[in-house]
Enzyme design. Structure first.
Site, PDB file in Angstrom:
ATOM      1  N   THR A 179      18.952 -36.413 -17.393  1.00  0.00           N
ATOM      2  CA  THR A 179      18.099 -35.792 -16.641  1.00  0.00           C
ATOM      3  C   THR A 179      17.638 -36.560 -15.287  1.00  0.00           C
ATOM      4  OG1 THR A 179      16.131 -36.834 -17.878  1.00  0.00           O
ATOM      5  CG2 THR A 179      17.106 -34.695 -18.703  1.00  0.00           C
ATOM      6  N   GLU A 180      17.447 -37.939 -15.388  1.00  0.00           N
ATOM      7  CA  GLU A 180      17.216 -38.673 -14.143  1.00  0.00           C
ATOM      8  C   GLU A 180      18.376 -38.724 -13.243  1.00  0.00           C
ATOM      9  OE1 GLU A 180      14.895 -42.430 -14.639  1.00  0.00           O
ATOM     10  OE2 GLU A 180      14.793 -42.003 -16.647  1.00  0.00           O
ATOM     11  N   PHE A 181      19.562 -39.038 -13.748  1.00  0.00           N
ATOM     12  CA  PHE A 181      20.639 -38.778 -13.097  1.00  0.00           C
ATOM     13  C   PHE A 181      20.679 -37.513 -12.176  1.00  0.00           C
ATOM     14  CE2 PHE A 181      22.878 -42.063 -15.741  1.00  0.00           C
ATOM     15  CZ  PHE A 181      23.105 -42.933 -14.754  1.00  0.00           C
TER      16      PHE A 181
END
Length: 101
Positions: A24-26
């Protein structure tokens, strides 16, 4: 092959390091617009176990092969699309300077 791809994608969650992030951070950091998140996974190089021990691949060759349709985990041609952002994760003894060349 699918298990190897998932293992590579989640390696940063399982091992200590400075660059540990989840998927999700990517997505959030690469493309800030939620409607434009279409993640494509590829795995390169795809070679047999018998060739893996004596193949000498350059970083540039691995990078180019990551965008080939034969190495994609979905049926699409990545050469025909447009990219806002891209994240290539290399494993092993890779010099960061070589990845941008």
């Amino acid at each position: 092959v699918v298990a190897q791809v998932i293992s590579s994608l989640t390696a940063s969650l399982r091992f200590d390091g400075l660059l540990n992030v989840d998927m999700t951070e990517f997505q959030t950091n690469l493309v800030p617009y939620p409607r434009l998140h279409f993640m494509l996974s590829s795995y390169a190089p795809l070679i047999s176990n018998s060739k893996a021990t004596h193949e000498q691949l350059k970083i540039k060759d691995i990078t180019i092969s990551a965008f080939q349709p034969t190495n994609m985990m979905v049926k699409c041609d990545p050469r025909e699309g447009k990219y806002m952002a891209c994240c290539l994760m290399y494993r092993g003894d890779v010099v960061p300077k070589e990845t941008g060349a």
